[in-house]
Design a protein around this motif. Structure first.
Motif, PDB file in Angstrom:
ATOM      1  N   SER A  17       0.527  -1.028  -0.162  1.00 43.65           N
ATOM      2  CA  SER A  17      -0.251  -0.216   0.111  1.00 43.65           C
ATOM      3  C   SER A  17       0.949   1.445  -0.167  1.00 43.65           C
ATOM      4  O   SER A  17       0.720   2.410  -0.776  1.00 43.65           O
ATOM      5  CB  SER A  17      -1.248   0.183   1.344  1.00 43.65           C
ATOM      6  N   LEU A  18       2.039   1.038   0.872  1.00 50.95           N
ATOM      7  CA  LEU A  18       2.646   2.049   0.540  1.00 50.95           C
ATOM      8  C   LEU A  18       3.243   2.680  -0.729  1.00 50.95           C
ATOM      9  O   LEU A  18       3.608   3.638  -1.781  1.00 50.95           O
ATOM     10  CB  LEU A  18       4.378   1.884   1.903  1.00 50.95           C
ATOM     11  N   VAL A  21       0.825   4.413  -2.714  1.00 51.32           N
ATOM     12  CA  VAL A  21       1.193   6.016  -2.365  1.00 51.32           C
ATOM     13  C   VAL A  21       2.184   6.248  -3.317  1.00 51.32           C
ATOM     14  O   VAL A  21       1.491   7.439  -3.427  1.00 51.32           O
ATOM     15  CB  VAL A  21       0.924   6.056  -0.712  1.00 51.32           C
ATOM     16  N   TYR A  37       0.610   8.892   4.836  1.00 49.73           N
ATOM     17  CA  TYR A  37       0.488   7.805   5.020  1.00 49.73           C
ATOM     18  C   TYR A  37       0.537   6.801   6.825  1.00 49.73           C
ATOM     19  O   TYR A  37      -0.062   6.010   6.904  1.00 49.73           O
ATOM     20  CB  TYR A  37       1.061   6.689   3.674  1.00 49.73           C
TER      21      TYR A  37
END
Length: 103
Positions: A17-18, A21, A37
């Protein structure tokens, strides 16, 4: 045993997910996006634990866990509703180059 099995999965999800982003943030704001984040991710880890502890002190442990489960279920239902309304495929394998536009 659950920690051993789910720990690496949670770490992989966190890093993936990072990466998403970072992929969609422009170069000038990538650091700010990563900071936001991390703030949201760690708040999502800390806040439920603290609130469940406060509720278990005020009420009972069983009631606190039931309230926590209801909140998690409500969040999942809201997320599922939002995903269902989104018609575009999500993911690099689907050729996704821009964020999906959802109605």
């Amino acid at each position: 045993m659950g920690v051993v099995l789910l720990g690496p999965a949670a770490g992989g999800l966190f890093m993936t997910s990072l990466a998403i982003v970072n992929r969609f943030a422009d170069a000038a704001s990538r650091g700010r996006a990563a900071t936001h984040y991390f703030i949201v991710a760690f708040a999502g880890i800390v806040v439920p634990v603290v609130l469940t502890g406060v509720l278990s002190d005020a009420l009972s442990q069983t009631t606190a866990v039931l309230v926590f489960c209801c909140v998690v279920l409500a969040c999942l239902l809201v997320a599922a509703t939002g995903i269902e309304r989104c018609a575009d495929p999500i993911g690099p394998a689907a050729g996704w180059t821009e964020p999906a536009t959802c109605a």
